[in-house]
Design an enzyme around this catalytic site. Structure first.
Site, PDB file in Angstrom:
ATOM      1  N   GLU A   1       4.598  -2.561  -3.570  1.00 21.23           N
ATOM      2  CA  GLU A   1       3.348  -3.372  -4.241  1.00 21.23           C
ATOM      3  C   GLU A   1       2.830  -2.274  -4.890  1.00 21.23           C
ATOM      4  O   GLU A   1       3.340  -2.176  -6.234  1.00 21.23           O
ATOM      5  CB  GLU A   1       2.393  -3.774  -3.030  1.00 21.23           C
ATOM      6  CG  GLU A   1       1.078  -4.574  -3.607  1.00 21.23           C
ATOM      7  CD  GLU A   1       0.378  -4.786  -2.549  1.00 21.23           C
ATOM      8  OE1 GLU A   1      -0.364  -5.948  -2.500  1.00 21.23           O
ATOM      9  OE2 GLU A   1       0.106  -3.906  -1.517  1.00 21.23           O
TER      10      GLU A   1
ATOM     11  N   GLU B   1      -2.365 -11.651  -3.839  1.00 19.74           N
ATOM     12  CA  GLU B   1      -3.277 -11.924  -2.802  1.00 19.74           C
ATOM     13  C   GLU B   1      -4.719 -11.811  -3.207  1.00 19.74           C
ATOM     14  O   GLU B   1      -5.823 -12.460  -3.082  1.00 19.74           O
ATOM     15  CB  GLU B   1      -3.189 -11.067  -1.601  1.00 19.74           C
ATOM     16  CG  GLU B   1      -3.250  -9.576  -2.190  1.00 19.74           C
ATOM     17  CD  GLU B   1      -2.775  -8.678  -0.987  1.00 19.74           C
ATOM     18  OE1 GLU B   1      -2.424  -8.904  -0.255  1.00 19.74           O
ATOM     19  OE2 GLU B   1      -2.866  -7.339  -1.156  1.00 19.74           O
TER      20      GLU B   1
ATOM     21  N   GLU C   1       0.899  -1.131  -0.051  1.00 20.14           N
ATOM     22  CA  GLU C   1       0.116  -0.121   0.037  1.00 20.14           C
ATOM     23  C   GLU C   1       0.762   1.262  -0.087  1.00 20.14           C
ATOM     24  O   GLU C   1       0.473   2.202   0.898  1.00 20.14           O
ATOM     25  CB  GLU C   1      -1.060   0.049   1.171  1.00 20.14           C
ATOM     26  CG  GLU C   1      -1.940  -1.288   1.134  1.00 20.14           C
ATOM     27  CD  GLU C   1      -1.427  -2.442   1.808  1.00 20.14           C
ATOM     28  OE1 GLU C   1      -1.607  -3.263   0.993  1.00 20.14           O
ATOM     29  OE2 GLU C   1      -0.482  -2.289   2.840  1.00 20.14           O
TER      30      GLU C   1
END
Length: 682
Positions: A480, A486, A462
């Site tokens: 990321e 995920e 994030e």
């Protein structure tokens, strides 16, 4: 070609040549121009009707029509630009070495044009530094006439990218509710309202991508469409409605545009790195790229929990089991999530985390001793739940705790509410900060510097989007900032096959991504394809090459790898640090093919990933070293493989090849190919 012709023959290896021109006066109207070292690109700038503009041509064809320049300041009338003043030119050609990266040696070859623009408001006069490379440009502003220490508030930018043709675009909207974790859309340029960066567009024979470099103490930039083909830079605002608070004088980050004839030329550009400062870490020997495994995927599958209790995954015995597996198969570390107090209840509020207090069933000292005896490190994890103040108060303590236990890298997380982070104002009110705002840019930098002080590297989830700062702070290993693996556990829907064929030419243009590849149990009991991993097993292998990161997690659980030891061999063999990288024949949204040579070695590795359409692609092997022969171990989709109904079907074949050969790659729907080219001694 007046000014541009001055550059003929100026670029010499390892030299910098400068030429300052006399002031031309505020009334000067002739454009000032500069060409790239190879003469392919030409940038010109001029002033018209109180506004500064620039244009860009490639081989004589216009890429950017007149596009505005400048910043806007809060509560101020817009100052008019009255003309061009001093102009300076410089040519540069040098080579520098990355401590780790997709390429060991990086060439920085550009021509620079510095232009001073006069203003009706003297303190709002500004310089623009243009750097023109053969594969794109960078520009940044210097407001050097603002008195030292004088506070100013920036409300926005005038910077434009006025595209001149009918392009197709790959984008997702700005202000995304899930911290940049979106699926890309493909459509006409004029279908775009706002776009996060990097923003990639294409027309036959021309590929462009807008981004930023060296984002420090400033708000992140995104784009807003202001008319047909006309885009303006926009900045994420703070709670007070101001984008950026600065004191004079100041310099902005770079605004960049990559230019290529193929998608691969965008992917192989090093402009973003070249526009960042050299490393501020003198000794980088402690920064170690690695492959690792983790107590992670099992939690996403619901086989364990982050919170304490009978299913708590981060317990001492389970972590030791992962460490034994890592040691047996040559992995350098084990990531553990959910180890510390704070995961119980609604952890996404981020106020209960304690970063030096493990749960009772997690014995940090015993785990790290066990790992040290095996040569396996514990990889730390700091989830903030968006509670930046809570994390900030404990930051130094948290990093010292890890240093004391021999932890050299940490994954950070900022799972906020709709991409916003909670902090407390001076009088106790709750304020909200955007993931792209100046506050979060500075907070991430604060975390990274605190980590560096303890010789710890960071993998940020994030995050603020990468802008090449890994050159300046090499302990910024990866980020990321996109929909990763995920989402293949619980996304509704999960990532479609085309997603990983788009990332190399959009998100990956920003820098390394922590995608977490390598899932071998692709269905995990799910019947509907939109609820499981939409790829073949060979595709998962190829991701280790296609989606670059210096820290790659083999993301599946140990027992799934031991069911496919022959395919697992590729994950054991593939490096994470590279001598050279080349993006081969690729079509954005259809397929992507990347080849990389092992750093300090002779072997090459290739990864190819495909969308939902079965196809065969033939790849020239001219990236291999000439005069050498290689044994190619090819991990590919079986003829019956298909991500929808037969995702685990693969085959492994071997053949001898050389640089003059061509290799056919059959790619199943959602499929891929992974190859190790092992150099043969003759």
């Amino acid at each position: 070609m007046k000014a541009a012709s001055n550059f003929a023959g100026l670029a010499l290896a390892g030299t910098v040549l400068s030429l300052a021109l006399p002031a031309q006066g505020a009334a000067a109207k002739a454009p000032e121009c500069v060409r790239s070292p190879g003469q392919a690109l030409e940038l010109c700038t001029f002033v018209r009707a109180g506004q500064a503009y620039y244009t860009l041509k490639r081989n004589g064809a216009e890429l950017l029509a007149p596009s505005a320049l400048g910043l806007d300041f809060a509560a101020e009338a817009r100052a008019a630009v009255t003309g061009i003043g001093n102009v300076a030119r410089r040519s540069h050609d040098s080579e520098w070495q990355q401590p780790w990266g997709e390429e060991r040696l990086v060439r920085d070859r550009h021509n620079e044009l510095r232009v001073s623009y006069a203003s009706t408001h003297g303190a709002r006069a500004f310089d623009v530094v243009f750097r023109l490379f053969d594969d794109g440009l960078g520009l940044r502003y210097e407001y050097r006439h603002i008195p030292a220490g004088k506070a100013v508030a920036i409300s926005g930018e005038r910077t434009e990218f006025n595209f001149t043709d009918h392009y197709r675009a790959w984008w997702f909207d700005a202000h995304h509710h899930a911290n940049l974790e979106a699926l890309y859309r493909n459509g006409r340029l004029n279908d775009v309202a706002t776009a996060e960066l990097p923003f990639t567009i294409e027309r036959p024979g021309t590929f462009l991508s807008v981004h930023q470099a060296a984002l420090v103490d400033f708000a992140s930039m995104y784009l807003e469409r202001r008319g047909p083909g006309r885009f303006r830079a926009a900045l994420y605002e703070g709670p007070d409605g101001v984008a950026v608070h600065k004191t004079g004088p100041f310099t902005t980050p770079w605004r960049t545009l990559l230019v290529g004839s193929t998608p691969g030329q965008l992917a192989d550009s090093r402009i973003t790195l070249n526009l960042n400062e050299p490393s501020k870490i003198a000794d980088t020997s402690w920064i170690k790229p690695m492959k690792y495994v983790g107590v992670w995927w099992e939690i996403h599958l619901g086989k364990g929990t982050w919170s304490s209790g009978p299913q708590h995954a981060a317990n001492t015995a389970n972590v030791k089991r992962y460490m034994d597996f890592a040691a047996k198969y040559g992995f350098g570390g084990v990531l553990v999530e959910g180890w510390n107090v704070g995961w119980d209840g609604d952890w996404s509020r981020g106020t209960a985390f304690r970063f030096d207090q493990p749960y009772p069933d997690f014995d940090t000292a015993a785990i790290t001793r066990h790992g040290a005896a095996l040569g396996v490190e514990l990889i730390g994890h700091h989830e903030t739940g968006g509670g930046t103040e809570n994390y900030g108060r404990q930051l130094d303590t948290a990093m010292r705790y890890y240093r004391q236990h021999g932890v050299h890298s940490v994954k950070t997380g900022y799972v906020g509410d709709g991409g916003n982070y909670q902090l407390t104002g001076g009088n106790g009110e709750v304020l909200r900060e955007s993931y792209g705002g100046q506050y979060m840019v500075n907070f991430h930098q604060r975390v990274n510097e605190a980590a560096a002080a303890q010789r710890i590297s960071v993998v940020a989830h994030e995050p603020v989007i990468d802008t090449g700062l890994r050159r300046t702070w090499p302990n910024m290993l990866s980020r990321e900032g996109a929909r990763g693996q995920e989402y293949n556990a619980w996304g509704k829907p999960t990532n479609p096959p085309e997603h990983v064929t788009i990332l190399p030419f959009t998100r990956m243009l920003a820098g390394p991504m922590d995608f977490t590849p390598g899932i071998f149990d692709l269905t995990f009991g799910k019947q509907q394809v939109e609820q499981r991993v939409q790829s073949t097993l060979a595709n998962q292998l190829a991701l280790f090459v296609v989606l670059y990161s210096p820290v790659q997690m083999a993301a599946d659980i140990p027992e799934n790898y031991e069911k496919h030891m022959d395919a697992f061999q590729f994950i054991r063999d593939v490096p994470v640090d590279w001598e050279r990288s080349r993006t081969l024949d690729s079509v954005i949204g259809d397929y992507a093919i990347v080849a990389r040579q092992q750093r300090g070695g002779r072997d090459w590795f290739l990864g190819a990933v495909n969308d939902e359409t079965r196809r065969a692609v033939t790849v020239p092997l001219d990236f291999l070293d000439k005069g050498m022969r290689y044994e190619a171990t090819i991990y590919r989709d079986a003829p019956t493989a298909d991500f929808r109904g037969n995702p685990h079907a693969y085959e492994i074949v071997r053949q001898e090849v050389g640089a003059a050969d061509r290799l056919a790659l059959p790619l199943a729907p959602g499929g891929g190919t992974a190859i190790r080219f092992r150099a043969l001694d003759r």
